[in-house]
Structures are given as structure tokens and as C-alpha cells.
Design an enzyme around this catalytic site. Structure first.
Site, PDB file in Angstrom:
ATOM      1  N   ASP A   1       5.913 -20.285 -37.269  1.00 36.95           N
ATOM      2  CA  ASP A   1       6.215 -18.936 -36.234  1.00 36.95           C
ATOM      3  C   ASP A   1       5.620 -17.655 -36.817  1.00 36.95           C
ATOM      4  OD1 ASP A   1       7.164 -17.843 -34.074  1.00 36.95           O
ATOM      5  OD2 ASP A   1       9.069 -17.439 -34.900  1.00 36.95           O
ATOM      6  N   HIS A   2       5.030 -16.928 -35.920  1.00 35.88           N
ATOM      7  CA  HIS A   2       4.590 -15.552 -36.026  1.00 35.88           C
ATOM      8  C   HIS A   2       3.644 -15.495 -37.288  1.00 35.88           C
ATOM      9  CE1 HIS A   2       6.210 -13.044 -32.954  1.00 35.88           C
ATOM     10  NE2 HIS A   2       7.383 -13.856 -33.260  1.00 35.88           N
TER      11      HIS A   2
ATOM     12  N   HIS B   1      12.905  -8.980 -30.246  1.00 39.25           N
ATOM     13  CA  HIS B   1      13.476  -9.673 -31.592  1.00 39.25           C
ATOM     14  C   HIS B   1      14.975  -8.999 -31.962  1.00 39.25           C
ATOM     15  CE1 HIS B   1       9.218 -10.822 -31.770  1.00 39.25           C
ATOM     16  NE2 HIS B   1       9.785 -11.965 -32.109  1.00 39.25           N
ATOM     17  N   GLY B   2      15.777  -9.660 -32.664  1.00 38.91           N
ATOM     18  CA  GLY B   2      16.846  -8.939 -33.066  1.00 38.91           C
ATOM     19  C   GLY B   2      18.053  -9.070 -32.057  1.00 38.91           C
TER      20      GLY B   2
ATOM     21  N   LYS C   1      18.668  -6.611 -27.602  1.00 41.80           N
ATOM     22  CA  LYS C   1      17.559  -7.157 -26.899  1.00 41.80           C
ATOM     23  C   LYS C   1      17.640  -6.603 -25.503  1.00 41.80           C
ATOM     24  CE  LYS C   1      17.823 -11.794 -28.576  1.00 41.80           C
ATOM     25  NZ  LYS C   1      16.650 -11.780 -29.616  1.00 41.80           N
TER      26      LYS C   1
ATOM     27  N   SER D   1      17.688 -15.764 -27.971  1.00 43.91           N
ATOM     28  CA  SER D   1      18.861 -15.842 -28.452  1.00 43.91           C
ATOM     29  C   SER D   1      19.861 -15.125 -27.490  1.00 43.91           C
ATOM     30  CB  SER D   1      19.245 -15.216 -29.742  1.00 43.91           C
ATOM     31  OG  SER D   1      18.702 -15.990 -30.870  1.00 43.91           O
TER      32      SER D   1
ATOM     33  N   ASN E   1      12.402 -19.646 -28.332  1.00 44.55           N
ATOM     34  CA  ASN E   1      12.617 -19.239 -29.803  1.00 44.55           C
ATOM     35  C   ASN E   1      14.108 -18.632 -29.936  1.00 44.55           C
ATOM     36  OD1 ASN E   1       9.888 -19.880 -29.733  1.00 44.55           O
ATOM     37  ND2 ASN E   1       9.429 -18.063 -31.200  1.00 44.55           N
TER      38      ASN E   1
ATOM     39  N   ARG F   1      21.841 -16.612 -37.405  1.00 42.85           N
ATOM     40  CA  ARG F   1      22.272 -15.495 -38.380  1.00 42.85           C
ATOM     41  C   ARG F   1      23.531 -14.923 -38.108  1.00 42.85           C
ATOM     42  NH1 ARG F   1      16.453 -12.117 -38.521  1.00 42.85           N
ATOM     43  NH2 ARG F   1      15.027 -13.943 -39.297  1.00 42.85           N
TER      44      ARG F   1
END
Length: 313
Positions: free
Chosen positions: A81-82, A179-180, A183, A213, A254, A260
Site C-alpha cells: 500500500d502507498h 487518512h487518519g 476524516k 475506517s 482500505n 489502531r
């Protein structure tokens, strides 16, 4: 059972989405395979550049081999990924990946096309699929080498040209996610109209949603009650939006942040409630089961539960 990524994407298109889970340690690998196996769902295991540096590519591959032996009926593909051109080349040469993502979205269009085309030529020579990205997401995640403060939505008119000129096998589109954990702000949600326009121009072509997410408010609340300091405005992509996106061509979603958050909540609560403990295996066991339950439920919400049976015959 490892299968080509493109084979899994083609089987899923328009019916369900593959959960693409970013993992980096033993506990996450155990939880991922346990949960997906319970759901009998096909899935993607994803490693970023930072994850590969953290755990070492050889260690990650050995973890996967162990998981395959423990869960022989698991149906999955392995994805880098990335990646940049260098790490994509490394992943291709290793022989351990079914697909790679070249993220040249921060470059001007022509440079993105050229870089993506070079990776496609390299990967396709080894029958490895390539995901590319057009447009940019807000936020900074560990796999991103450049800072993006404002989203640049995918230009639908450019998407068809990009795919035709690069020969990529799937396309990550920027339609409002980031990301994170943070959002969205206010009433902002996915730009489903933009996604519909892209699908119209690329019918049947697998689209990818990064930053997928959910960021459950309950996880944020419990983390903060256990000593965390997350902004209560943290929010992610809703289940209803995911369902609509799947019907509009999104075939791979994704998921990294949710795993996390669960890790953080489990460990903060465990050591808050047991301050005399120092055995890391106790919260590790708890996390494996919590993450497995999350993966199982997520696969169900993506419509992928039970679909592994199709690949197993």
C-alpha cells in the site's frame, strides 16, 4: 489460499467490497485471519512502506505463512500500500505480493501517468496487479511521505484517460475521505455524485476507497475515558455511505485507523484497570480477539461474508 488481487476484485465488483486491512504485527495478523475466516470472507492484507520498515519484510512474510497454515481456508491477497517506485519494485521482486499501489498522486498529471506506467510494466511482467491513485486525500498517515492539507478530488474527466494510458488494474479515487481519525468536518460526507461520474466513465473498472475506517464514537469515548486525548470530533465513513459506494464501483476499501483505535482502547483500559500488570501478552490476547470481532463484523457490513466459498469452489 492466496489468489491474484485482480481475481478477487473482479469477483466482488458491484456485489460487495473487499476489506483491505493494514496490519503490522503478530496480534493484528492473528486477529485479521481469525475474523475473516469466521466470516468466510475474502480480504486483502496490506503492508505500507512504514510497516515494512517497522516489522521487516521477511518477518511480515513469515507471519503470513504461519497464518496461512493456521487458517488454510482463508482466501486473501497481499498488497503493498502507498508505495513509491522504489518500494513497488522491491515488492514485485520479492515474489510475496499479489498487487502493489504506486502513489504518485502528488505529482503533476503527466508525471503521475509516467510513473504509474513504469510500475505497471514492471509488475505485469510478473503477473502482479497495480493500483494507482488520481486525486489526493486530506490528512497525514504514516504511509504518506508528503503532507496534504486539502483534498484534491479526482477529476472524473481525467480518470478514463489515466487508466487507458497507464494500464493500471484499479484506481484509488479521492471523493472526500482522508487518512487518519479526523476524516470529516461538519456535514461534509462522501462526494457520491463524483464517484457516480467516475463509474460512468469507467464502467466495470475496480475503484478503491482509501481512508475507509468508520472511527466509531464509542471507541473515541472509551480511549479518552482511559486517559486518551482524542478530539471528540473524530469521525469516519458511515455504513450507509459504504453501501452506496459499493454500488458505484468501489470494490476495495482500505481500513487502518479503526484497528489502531481498538489497539489503543484495549491497552489503555487494560493498564488503567490493572496498574500492577506488566505482561504484554495479556492485553495482546485481548486485542487479537477484539480485532477479530471487528474484522468479522466489517466483512459482514461490506457484504463479503460467505463469499470466500466462491473461490474455494
Amino acid at each position: 489460499m492466496r489468489l491474484p488481487t485482480l481475481e478477487l476484485l473482479r469477483a466482488a465488483y458491484g456485489r460487495y467490497a473487499l476489506g483491505a486491512f493494514n496490519v503490522s504485527n503478530l496480534e493484528q495478523v492473528h486477529g485479521l485471519f481469525r475474523g475473516a475466516s469466521r466470516a468466510q470472507a475474502p480480504f486483502l492484507v496490506q503492508f505500507t512502506r512504514v510497516m515494512r520498515d517497522y516489522a521487516h519484510p521477511v518477518m511480515l512474510e513469515q507471519l503470513l505463512r504461519g497464518a496461512e497454515e493456521i487458517h488454510p481456508d482463508a482466501v486473501f491477497a497481499v498488497h503493498h500500500d502507498h508505495g513509491d517506485e522504489a518500494t513497488c519494485a522491491q515488492a514485485v521482486a520479492s515474489g510475496h505480493y499479489n498487487s502493489v499501489m504506486i502513489d504518485a498522486s502528488h505529482l503533476p498529471f503527466e508525471e503521475n501517468v509516467a510513473a504509474t506506467r513504469r510500475v505497471v510494466e514492471l509488475a505485469h511482467a510478473r503477473s502482479i496487479g497495480v493500483e494507482a491513485e488520481l486525486g489526493q486525500l486530506k490528512g497525514v498517515e504514516d504511509e504518506m511521505s508528503h503532507e496534504v492539507k486539502e483534498a484534491i478530488l479526482t477529476d472524473a474527466a481525467k480518470a478514463d484517460e489515466f487508466v487507458q494510458r497507464t494500464g493500471c488494474d484499479s484506481l484509488a479515487v479521492a471523493i472526500g475521505t482522508s487518512h487518519g481519525a479526523y476524516k470529516f468536518a461538519g456535514n461534509q460526507r462522501l462526494h457520491l455524485d463524483r464517484l457516480a461520474d467516475i463509474q460512468r466513465r469507467l464502467p466495470g473498472f475496480p475503484l478503491v476507497l482509501h481512508g475507509g475506517s468508520e472511527v466509531p464514537l464509542e471507541e473515541v469515548r472509551r480511549i479518552n475515558q482511559a486517559g486518551g486525548a482524542l478530539d471528540a470530533s473524530a469521525s469516519g465513513v458511515s455504513e450507509s455511505e459504504i453501501s452506496q459506494a459499493i454500488q458505484l464501483g468501489v470494490t476495495k476499501i482500505n481500513i487502518g485507523t479503526d484497528g489502531r483505535l481498538i489497539w489503543t482502547r484495549v491497552h489503555r483500559e487494560f493498564f488503567r484497570d490493572r496498574p500492577a500488570e506488566f505482561d504484554f501478552m495479556a492485553p495482546g490476547r485481548l486485542y487479537m480477539e477484539e480485532y477479530a470481532a471487528f474484522v468479522e463484523k466489517k466483512c459482514e457490513r461490506l457484504g463479503a461474508a460467505g463469499m470466500a466459498r466462491e473461490q474455494l469452489g
